[in-house]
Scaffold this active site. Structure first.
Site, PDB file in Angstrom:
ATOM      1  N   GLU A 161      -5.529 -14.292   1.547  1.00 39.36           N
ATOM      2  CA  GLU A 161      -6.013 -12.903   1.555  1.00 39.36           C
ATOM      3  C   GLU A 161      -7.424 -12.793   2.133  1.00 39.36           C
ATOM      4  OE1 GLU A 161      -4.191 -10.003   0.186  1.00 39.36           O
ATOM      5  OE2 GLU A 161      -2.471 -11.336   0.332  1.00 39.36           O
ATOM      6  N   HIS A 229      -7.419  -8.928  -6.083  1.00 37.97           N
ATOM      7  CA  HIS A 229      -8.280  -9.820  -5.305  1.00 37.97           C
ATOM      8  C   HIS A 229      -9.487 -10.157  -6.172  1.00 37.97           C
ATOM      9  CE1 HIS A 229      -6.614  -7.839  -1.404  1.00 37.97           C
ATOM     10  NE2 HIS A 229      -6.082  -9.031  -1.534  1.00 37.97           N
ATOM     11  N   CYS A 346     -14.258  -3.957   0.030  1.00 38.02           N
ATOM     12  CA  CYS A 346     -12.990  -4.200   0.743  1.00 38.02           C
ATOM     13  C   CYS A 346     -13.117  -3.788   2.199  1.00 38.02           C
ATOM     14  CB  CYS A 346     -11.860  -3.364   0.157  1.00 38.02           C
ATOM     15  SG  CYS A 346     -11.508  -3.696  -1.549  1.00 38.02           S
TER      16      CYS A 346
HETATM   17  O1  SUG Z   1      -4.109  -4.946   0.005  1.00 39.08           O
HETATM   18  N1  SUG Z   1      -4.237  -1.478  -0.441  1.00 39.08           N
HETATM   19  C1  SUG Z   1      -4.914  -2.726  -0.124  1.00 39.08           C
HETATM   20  C2  SUG Z   1      -6.307  -2.704  -0.685  1.00 39.08           C
HETATM   21  C3  SUG Z   1      -7.107  -3.880  -0.208  1.00 39.08           C
HETATM   22  C4  SUG Z   1      -8.392  -4.017  -0.941  1.00 39.08           C
HETATM   23  N2  SUG Z   1      -9.117  -5.107  -0.449  1.00 39.08           N
HETATM   24  C5  SUG Z   1      -9.919  -5.902  -1.172  1.00 39.08           C
HETATM   25  N3  SUG Z   1      -9.894  -5.915  -2.470  1.00 39.08           N
HETATM   26  N4  SUG Z   1     -10.699  -6.706  -0.540  1.00 39.08           N
HETATM   27  C6  SUG Z   1      -4.136  -3.910  -0.666  1.00 39.08           C
HETATM   28  O2  SUG Z   1      -3.580  -3.818  -1.765  1.00 39.08           O
HETATM   29  C7  SUG Z   1      -2.413   0.135  -0.280  1.00 39.08           C
HETATM   30  C8  SUG Z   1      -1.539   0.732   0.797  1.00 39.08           C
HETATM   31  C9  SUG Z   1      -0.607   1.785   0.295  1.00 39.08           C
HETATM   32  O3  SUG Z   1      -0.187   1.722  -0.857  1.00 39.08           O
HETATM   33  O4  SUG Z   1      -0.278   2.708   1.079  1.00 39.08           O
HETATM   34  C10 SUG Z   1      -3.081  -1.158   0.146  1.00 39.08           C
HETATM   35  O5  SUG Z   1      -2.573  -1.856   0.997  1.00 39.08           O
END
Ligand code: SUG
Length: 415
Positions: A161, A229, A346
């Site tokens: 990730e 994460h 993020c």
């Molecule tokens: O991978 N949300 C992302 C958020 C990423 C956050 N990043 C960090 N924590 N670094 C994920 O879960 C949601 C998309 C949706 O539901 O339409 C999404 O992909």
């Protein structure tokens, strides 16, 4: 001179709420709601401008081509046929560049180049499609092979990730660092997205010194509570680690290993009786940018949700009064991204490098921010209803909006 550069993802015109990420409570909680791509992208740009105004160096990465025609082919669907897969093909998830790659700056690596490994993001189909386009973009932004080495993603059997599960501590950004890889083993009902083997592969590829590399298990309770994460429960900058008491499976062992490798480390722990895991995850307190300001003091750039949260807000005030290493708390509004589980941290990928070695097309100035804002205001849809994701007209509109941005930024190599 080596400096920390934050590369924020410009929020793409297809930004929507599809509830695609199991274990990400905000994504699940906003599934099916109307999204506001124009406001989302302007919020992201305002955050970049906020950090520029602090005197920090700011870069950006472009949205990937969405909806992905390649994904429709791979999923063997026509647009709209399978709502979940259609939404995956439309996802603007590349905005969260903390998941784009893992970065080991030059002072940490054997060949004294900055190594960047694209993340395979295999756990979620909407994210697993990102890395080939991400790597193309990274190879353009960091094309000078005297200073950078950009790696493909690790093989897909090992979930990776990227920087969201990686922290670097050091006396100063340009000095050799301690790289801390945080992996998950289990997360109750939720997937542990970062696999230990993926972290170890990245560390070996980057040529890290084993004496300055740690592999730490994330607390399964934190994953089960919604910390999908590590950067939802911990953040590090230079000598400071800011973490929730329940971030790691073995907290005392982790702190001791950090102190042994970096004696000047300062560890700021937020106790669960002041801020519960649930409060930390709801407010995104730790999904903050912990930055060193040009004057040398450290600031925590938090989402407005953290500053205005009753218990978290009180804790932050107490922290400031306590004269600890974090001297300022600066709220930013990234609500549209937050509703999909993406806070200020993020949205950025940290690269320690000399800005002069980076392709200048990826570096932001206020004038360039203004140019991007004009395109966003004119081209990004104001709102997207989930049922519109099958619409051919909307598809043409968002694909064209991105093309206009690429043209204006002279980045048509990414078409
Ligand atoms: O991978 N949300 C992302 C958020 C990423 C956050 N990043 C960090 N924590 N670094 C994920 O879960 C949601 C998309 C949706 O539901 O339409 C999404 O992909």
């Amino acid at each position: 001179m080596l400096t920390e550069i934050n590369f924020d993802g410009i929020i793409g015109p297809s930004h929507n709420y599809a509830g695609l990420s199991l274990g990400n409570l905000a994504s699940a909680g906003h599934a099916g709601q109307v999204s506001y791509p124009r406001a989302a992208a302007l919020q992201g740009l305002a955050k970049m401008r906020h950090n520029l105004a602090l005197g920090l160096v700011q870069g950006f990465l472009l949205p990937l081509p969405r909806p992905s025609l390649r994904a429709f082919g791979e999923f063997a669907i026509y647009p709209g046929q399978d709502p979940g897969l259609t939404a995956a093909a439309w996802s603007a998830s590349s905005m969260w560049t903390a998941n784009a790659a893992t970065v080991s700056p030059a002072p940490d690596t054997k060949d004294a180049r900055c190594h960047i490994s694209a993340a395979n993001l295999v756990t979620m189909p909407h994210r697993a499609q990102e890395w080939p386009d991400t790597v193309k973009q990274l190879r353009l932004a960091f094309s000078d092979t005297r200073y950078f080495r950009v790696h493909d993603a690790v093989p897909p059997s090992f979930g990776d990730e990227g920087a969201a599960n990686h922290m670097r501590m050091c006396a100063a950004h340009g000095a050799p660092g301690l790289e801390i890889f945080v992996y998950g083993k289990s997360g109750g009902a939720f997937p542990a997205r970062q696999h230990e083997q993926a972290s170890r592969i990245v560390a070996r590829r980057h040529g890290l010194d084993p004496a300055r590399t740690l592999f730490v298990e994330q607390n399964p309770e934190a994953i089960a509570a919604g910390a999908f994460h590590n950067d939802v429960v911990a953040v590090a900058n230079e000598r400071v680690l800011f973490a929730h008491e329940q971030a790691f499976a073995n907290p005392e062992g982790t702190y001791a290993a950090i102190r042994a490798a970096l004696p000047e480390a300062e560890i700021v722990i937020v106790p669960a009786d002041a801020v519960s895991l649930a409060d930390a995850i709801a407010s995104y307190l730790f999904n903050a940018q912990l930055v060193t300001l040009p004057g040398g003091e450290m600031a925590l750039v938090v989402p407005t949700e953290a500053a205005s949260h009753p218990r978290v807000g009180v804790w932050l005030e107490g922290m400031l009064a306590s004269n600890g290493p974090i001297r300022r708390v600066l709220p930013v509004d990234v609500r549209q991204s937050m509703a999909n589980g993406g806070g200020p941290a993020c949205l950025r990928l940290r690269v320690v490098a000399d800005p002069a070695d980076v392709d200048p097309r990826f570096l932001l100035s206020h004038a360039k921010a203004h140019k991007i804002e004009r395109i966003v205001a004119a081209r990004w849809p104001e709102s997207i209803e989930p049922l519109e994701l099958g619409s051919a007209a909307l598809m043409q509109r968002v694909l064209w909006a991105r093309n206009v941005l690429l043209q204006e930024l002279e980045l048509t190599d990414l078409v």
